[in-house]
Design a protein around this motif. Structure first.
Motif, short mmCIF file in Angstrom:
data_model
loop_
_atom_site.label_atom_id
_atom_site.label_comp_id
_atom_site.label_asym_id
_atom_site.label_seq_id
_atom_site.Cartn_x
_atom_site.Cartn_y
_atom_site.Cartn_z
N ARG A 428 25.65 32.87 44.82
CA ARG A 428 26.44 31.65 44.74
C ARG A 428 27.88 31.96 44.37
N ASP A 429 28.82 31.39 45.10
CA ASP A 429 30.23 31.52 44.78
C ASP A 429 30.63 30.46 43.77
N LEU A 430 31.48 30.85 42.84
CA LEU A 430 32.06 29.91 41.88
C LEU A 430 33.56 29.85 42.12
N ASP A 431 34.08 28.66 42.23
CA ASP A 431 35.53 28.47 42.36
C ASP A 431 36.10 28.25 40.96
N LEU A 432 36.82 29.25 40.46
CA LEU A 432 37.35 29.20 39.11
C LEU A 432 38.88 29.20 39.15
N VAL A 433 39.46 28.73 38.05
CA VAL A 433 40.92 28.78 37.90
C VAL A 433 41.24 29.51 36.61
N VAL A 434 42.37 30.20 36.62
CA VAL A 434 42.85 30.89 35.43
C VAL A 434 43.44 29.86 34.48
N THR A 435 42.96 29.86 33.24
CA THR A 435 43.49 28.90 32.26
C THR A 435 44.44 29.55 31.26
N ALA A 436 44.29 30.88 31.06
CA ALA A 436 45.19 31.57 30.12
C ALA A 436 45.17 33.06 30.42
N VAL A 437 46.30 33.70 30.21
CA VAL A 437 46.43 35.15 30.36
C VAL A 437 47.12 35.66 29.10
N THR A 438 46.48 36.62 28.41
CA THR A 438 47.00 37.12 27.14
C THR A 438 47.03 38.63 27.16
N PRO A 439 48.13 39.27 26.74
CA PRO A 439 48.14 40.73 26.63
C PRO A 439 47.10 41.18 25.61
N ALA A 440 46.29 42.19 25.96
CA ALA A 440 45.25 42.69 25.06
C ALA A 440 45.54 44.12 24.60
N ALA A 441 46.36 44.85 25.35
CA ALA A 441 46.76 46.22 25.02
C ALA A 441 47.75 46.65 26.09
N THR A 442 48.25 47.86 25.98
CA THR A 442 49.14 48.37 27.02
C THR A 442 48.41 48.34 28.36
N ASP A 443 48.96 47.62 29.33
CA ASP A 443 48.42 47.52 30.68
C ASP A 443 47.07 46.80 30.74
N VAL A 444 46.69 46.11 29.70
CA VAL A 444 45.43 45.35 29.70
C VAL A 444 45.73 43.89 29.39
N ILE A 445 45.17 42.99 30.21
CA ILE A 445 45.28 41.56 29.94
C ILE A 445 43.90 40.96 29.78
N GLU A 446 43.83 39.94 28.94
CA GLU A 446 42.63 39.12 28.86
C GLU A 446 42.86 37.89 29.73
N VAL A 447 41.93 37.64 30.65
CA VAL A 447 42.04 36.51 31.56
C VAL A 447 40.92 35.53 31.25
N ARG A 448 41.30 34.27 31.02
CA ARG A 448 40.31 33.22 30.80
C ARG A 448 40.16 32.40 32.07
N LEU A 449 38.92 32.13 32.44
CA LEU A 449 38.60 31.42 33.67
C LEU A 449 37.73 30.23 33.37
N ALA A 450 37.99 29.14 34.06
CA ALA A 450 37.18 27.92 33.92
C ALA A 450 36.86 27.38 35.30
N ALA A 451 35.85 26.52 35.38
CA ALA A 451 35.49 25.91 36.65
C ALA A 451 36.60 25.00 37.12
N ALA A 452 36.90 25.05 38.41
CA ALA A 452 37.94 24.19 38.96
C ALA A 452 37.58 22.72 38.75
N THR A 453 36.28 22.42 38.68
CA THR A 453 35.82 21.03 38.51
C THR A 453 35.80 20.60 37.06
N GLY A 454 35.96 21.57 36.13
CA GLY A 454 35.86 21.26 34.71
C GLY A 454 34.43 21.26 34.20
N ASP A 455 33.44 21.53 35.06
CA ASP A 455 32.04 21.53 34.65
C ASP A 455 31.73 22.74 33.79
#
Length: 745
Positions: A428-455
């Motif tokens: 099953r494919d999930l359509d997600l959107v990025v809600t936040a991007v935070t630096p976690a270390a040199t060249d590393v980011i933390e990406v938060r993803l949520a459902a495009a529908t909000g579910d």
């Protein structure tokens, strides 16, 4: 981890090559390996003389070049099956014994029945038949897997799908197996031929019945389809097409499933891993197909003089293309004789490649996965009776087992349940959107993803990962590092690797609030098993799954220790989160301060009931594996590798991607392709019966003729000459550098 003895073949000599010889039959992989190393392409006098190949690149070249290498009987010189060596008896098989364009009408006839979406609808039927068949023997505690499961199940599914009455299922299943398992000229082969004659008669009857009174089955569809000129396909043509669907659907799946069951009995650690991580079966299926290819080889006939791998081939000569040799070519599959459940083996050729690639690949996977899942779920302690194993008398063309006796603890009938837990159809494919991007270390980011529908998002457990489909078509896997209790979002960590293959750079570039991503999952090949205590070893970005495990162990108050290494403190993502969770149970080892960790005392000090988890660079995992083996701790070790299997992936930069239009010549529509959307995603909305499979530019299933425009090739299959000509493209990954592309769809 192979199941065939690695015998030393005789010193290879081209003129003595014989894929039906005793040496090859005893160890096909070793036999082809010896020839690949000393004489990879050559000419033999066996079976009337032919040219053989052993390398992946040569096999692909011949299989894809229909203009030079023909599948047709007429080119091969008359009667007898043209696509195997030696030629055998049998009716001409459409479309596999035709060349394009003659084969095209028949492929277009059957393709809509066997798309991913069409096959997914068959999943309940496949589960129902598997449950019923296992119910028939589960209380007895013993079974012949071939006789009682792997032959009757594919037969029941295939014939039920086509529309044959139940009375025909057993009568047709046996003869098809006999044809593959019997020696030519034997009494058993004669019985098989008689059974095929009966099948011919039944197909004719059923076609006439479905033309008079159509139903919803596949034969009704086939019997009432018309050619481009408006005429129905004649009955002889349909007998050939339907006969091939039956033969292809039955014994090939029988062979694959039987070989896998034997392997898992011989390698209980892999069986247990699949039981603990059932979702791993999706990836492992491609590896089992690679290693246990049911069809070992096929053949073509040269239409004109050619050169294959430095060997001249004359017009009229036969040429052998062994899938088994290509599947074990170390130039494409490192350590090919090892069975790695987590290997990305999507490049395997067990379904063939080119215009004759197996149309039933999705159905074969579905049947295989359902059978394996139900066996592992309902007969988890089965043991093969090795003394009773009976293999095919020759594995030159087809490989498989004629008898696989086994014993197990008797179990209950399913009592009306729908069967095993194998995921049905495409993930099953999930359509997600990025809600936040935070630096976690040199060249590393933390990406938060949520459902495009909000579910709320699907649940997950520590060790799970997401498979992210990037706009370029690249697929990358990222472990979930957050808290499973947070159902409104996922968290992943992404290391930017400028010297990598482009996926991490692409994701870093597009990761911004509001960006849309398509993912599959969560999937878990690395679950946290029950244990007395835990030792977690993380290296670099390998901290991501370990962080989720540490969070769970802390929540459950389980005893553990975690050791986290990295190049420097600045490069070690989520170190503060780890220390906040684990306190003095965590040890940070930046390499520039502490050097490499001393693994031997760490692992040697673990108690017998300790589970050792390791995720990190391949060198680190290899070192941990060696230490665990030396300390007799291999059974306690659990590792996570994201071996993408895309070392041969084409390098390209998505920064210059532009929007363009695609016009579908047969469909008559023109569609916009945005810069951040794949071409295949746009096309399949307008062409529901579109054929595709790997979606990585590897398998060739989606190869499409280009009528106008300038394609940008991002596959790893087309040759330099084919790219320059621009007559076809793989639409799963390819794009267009002109403003408009016209495709023959």
């Amino acid at each position: 981890m192979t199941d065939t003895p690695l015998v030393a073949p005789p010193v290879p000599a081209a003129d003595r090559f014989d894929h039906h010889s005793a040496g090859c039959n005893a160890d096909p992989v070793g036999y082809y390996r010896a020839y690949r190393q000393s004489c990879p392409v050559g000419r033999t006098d066996a079976h009337g003389g032919f040219v053989y190949t052993t390398r992946y690149a040569d096999v692909v070249r011949v299989a894809r070049d229909d203009d030079t290498f023909s599948s047709a009987r007429s080119t091969a010189g008359g009667a007898g099956t043209a696509i195997v060596i030696p030629r055998g008896p049998g009716l001409e098989q459409y479309p596999i014994e035709l060349d394009p364009p003659a084969a095209t009408d028949y492929r277009n006839l059957i393709n809509p029945l066997l798309t991913q979406e069409a096959v997914a609808k068959l999943a309940p039927m496949v589960a129902r038949h598997t449950t019923r068949i296992i119910d028939d023997f589960i209380a007895q505690g013993s079974v012949d897997f071939v006789r009682d499961l792997t032959n009757p199940l594919p037969a029941a599914v295939t014939l039920d799908w086509l529309g044959f009455p139940e009375a025909d299922w057993a009568r047709l299943a046996g003869p098809i197996h006999d044809i593959f398992a019997a020696l030519p000229g034997s009494e058993r082969a004669r019985r098989g031929a008689e059974g095929l004659a009966y099948m011919d008669s039944r197909i004719r009857d059923l076609v006439q019945e479905r033309r008079a009174e159509p139903t919803t089955d596949a034969v009704s569809y086939l019997a009432n389809q018309r050619r481009a000129d408006g005429e129905l396909f004649d009955v002889d043509e349909l007998v050939s097409v339907i006969g091939l669907l039956i033969a292809g659907g039955v014994d090939t799946t029988t062979s694959l499933t039987g070989s896998t069951l034997v392997h898992l009995s011989r390698h209980p650690e892999q069986r247990q891993r699949l039981i603990a991580s059932p979702d791993l079966l999706r990836t492992a299926t491609e590896e089992f197909l690679r290693v246990f290819a049911p069809s070992q080889s096929m053949a073509r006939t040269a239409r004109a003089d050619a050169d294959v791998g430095g060997c001249p081939v004359a017009a009229g000569e036969r040429i052998l293309i062994p899938w088994v040799a290509a599947n074990h070519d170390p130039a494409v599959f490192p350590d090919p004789e090892q069975v790695r459940l987590d290997r990305d083996a999507a490049r395997h050729l067990s379904f063939g490649i080119g215009s004759h690639r197996c149309a039933g690949a999705h159905l074969a996977r579905l049947m295989f996965q359902e059978m394996i899942t139900q066996v592992l779920t309902r007969l988890p302690d089965y043991r093969i009776v090795e003394a009773g194993l009976v293999g095919y008398p020759t594995r030159g063309n087809q490989s498989g087992w004629d008898a696989i006796p086994a014993v197990f603890t008797p179990g209950p009938r399913a009592a009306g349940t729908t069967g095993g837990a194998a995921p049905a159809g495409p993930a099953r494919d999930l359509d997600l959107v990025v809600t936040a991007v935070t630096p976690a270390a040199t060249d590393v980011i933390e990406v938060r993803l949520a459902a495009a529908t909000g579910d709320p998002l699907p649940a997950w457990a520590p060790g799970a990962h997401l498979e992210v489909r990037l706009p370029s078509g690249r697929i990358r896997q990222y472990s979930l590092c957050g808290d499973p209790g947070e159902t409104d979002h996922y968290r992943i960590g992404v290391l930017r690797e400028p010297a990598g293959r482009g996926g991490s750079v692409e994701l870093h570039a597009l990761a911004r609030a509001g960006a849309a991503l398509t993912v599959r999952g969560p999937r878990n090949h690395f679950p946290l098993v029950d244990a007395d205590e835990y030792l977690f070893l993380a290296g670099g970005i390998g901290i991501t799954p370990v962080l989720a495990m540490v969070r769970e162990a802390t929540r459950r108050q389980l005893p553990y220790r975690v050791v986290y290494g990295g190049r420097s403190r600045a490069s070690m993502a989520f170190a503060d989160d780890l220390l906040a969770l684990a306190g003095d149970r965590a040890t940070l080892l930046p390499q520039d301060e502490a050097g490499l960790p001393d693994l031997a005392p760490l692992i040697g000090a673990t108690a017998a009931g300790t589970a050792v988890y390791c995720c990190g660079p391949s060198a680190m995992i290899g070192a941990v594996e060696r230490v665990c083996a030396a300390a007799d701790r291999a059974g306690q070790l659990h590792v996570e590798r994201f071996t993408a299997g895309d070392d041969l992936e084409v390098h390209f930069d998505t920064a210059a991607d532009t929007a363009f239009e695609v016009h579908l010549a047969r469909t008559g529509v023109t569609l916009p392709v945005p810069r951040d959307k794949r071409l295949i995603e746009v096309v399949r909305e307008a062409v529901p019966g579109l054929t595709y499979d790997c979606e990585k530019g590897y398998c060739g299933a989606c190869e499409t003729r280009v009528l106008a425009g300038t394609p940008e090739h991002r596959d790893s299959l087309l040759t330099a000459e084919e790219r320059l000509a621009g007559r076809s493209m793989m639409i799963c990954v390819g794009r267009c550098t002109s403003e408009r592309l016209v495709l023959d769809l």
